[in-house]
Design an enzyme around this catalytic site. Structure first.
Site, PDB file in Angstrom:
ATOM      1  N   GLY A   1       0.845  -1.025  -0.506  1.00 48.42           N
ATOM      2  CA  GLY A   1      -0.227   0.082  -0.139  1.00 48.42           C
ATOM      3  C   GLY A   1       0.642   0.963   0.264  1.00 48.42           C
ATOM      4  CB  CYS A   2      -0.343   4.835  -0.766  1.00 45.77           C
ATOM      5  SG  CYS A   2      -1.298   4.723  -0.403  1.00 45.77           S
TER       6      CYS A   2
END
Length: 336
Positions: free
Chosen positions: A148-149
């Site tokens: 994920g970011c």
């Protein structure tokens, strides 16, 4: 030439994937799927008009096998675990951008995502696709769990200092801010313009789903149990992540020694830039770079990191993983 299909083609990450892959010299995009939309891809994503002549289709795994060699999964969690096993069973390689295969413990997944995992047998063996840490494990794999970011920003910032035993692994505070695109393209009340514009707020305080992912990967990378307090914030900008992270040093350190450790850890890694100045989200917007710096403030270590949540935080690192899986140079299509 590798044939590529994109599963779930209507969102922001799919659009960024297509933009990157269109300039990849060894890729042919052969299918873009959607269960909810039909028609030409240029209708859903007008910026692709004249660049990609494909229609959105609802294709079965067998149909995808006939058209593609690799599938990028841009489906939400839960939906992804339903289809990924079928894709693997027909011989496709999968880069999964959902959270369904990032955690290696099914009980932890159920606790944080509120849904029982239906493909638990693969959780322990699936490679976490953060090339800066696990590039040696990625080539030739059939399934990669794309990070994920928020997690990429936090892990990249902390891994060198934890690995070097320069900071304590317990009590780390991650204060992170994201642009609105991090919430996806599906309309939500808090991301409507009238709600998000001229507004700034924290959310999911103490219970954000990225917390166990950050702790799991940093524990694996550093060989010691890591615990963090992770607090995300929504800021009124389109894209970008800025994380300010606070940790306790294990010994007397200064800015020079911190930066030397981070630079040494990422030597030869093309997409991490260690800077003397404070990084900015504009400096990495539209790129696959993560910029990192560190300071010592009143006896605490302060690490700052930025990246584009749609590129290095999603589609860009997915292409990094694709390149490594398929044997292409890691930077292909990502530096322009």
């Amino acid at each position: 030439m590798t044939r590529v299909a994109i599963l779930g083609g209507t969102g922001y990450t799919a659009l960024e994937l297509i933009r990157i892959l269109l300039r990849h010299p060894d890729v042919q995009i052969t299918a873009v799927t959607s269960r909810s939309e039909t028609g030409h891809i240029g209708v859903v994503h007008p910026s692709l008009l004249g660049r990609l002549d494909l229609k959105l289709e609802n294709l079965s795994p067998a149909q995808l096998r006939d058209r593609a060699d690799v599938v990028f999964g841009c489906l939400p969690h839960v939906a992804s675990m339903e289809v990924v096993p079928q894709l693997l069973d027909v011989g496709l390689k999968v880069i999964d951008l959902s959270a369904d295969y990032r955690l290696n413990d099914a009980a932890v997944y159920e606790q944080w995502y509120g849904h029982a995992h239906t493909d638990t047998g693969r959780l322990q063996s699936t490679v976490y696709g953060l090339p800066e840490l696990f590039a040696d494990r990625i080539p030739g794999q059939q399934l990669i769990a794309n990070p994920g970011c928020y997690t990429s920003t936090s892990i990249l910032a902390l891994a060198p200092l934890l690995a070097g035993r320069l900071i304590e692994p317990i009590g780390i505070i991650i204060d992170a801010k994201s642009g609105v695109s991090g919430a996806g393209r599906t309309p939500k009340l808090n991301t409507l313009f009238a709600e998000a514009n001229e507004n700034f707020t924290a959310y999911s305080v103490g219970n954000h789903r990225h917390t166990p992912e950050i702790e799991q990967v940093l524990t694996t990378a550093s060989g010691q149990k890591v615990e963090v307090i992770f607090t995300p914030h929504l800021v009124p900008m389109d894209r970008g992540i800025f994380a300010t992270i606070y940790a306790t040093p294990t010994k007397v350190v200064d800015q020079k020694s911190l930066l030397e450790q981070i630079r040494s850890f990422y030597a030869g890694k093309p997409f991490v830039r260690v800077t003397d100045q404070i990084p900015t989200t504009k400096a990495v917007s539209g790129t696959n770079y993560c910029d990192i710096t560190a300071r010592v403030v009143r006896g605490k270590v302060v690490v700052m990191a930025v990246l584009d949540n749609l590129i290095k935080g999603a589609s860009g690192v997915a292409v990094q993983n694709f390149n490594l899986v398929c044997g292409y140079p890691e930077e292909t299509a990502l530096i322009c």
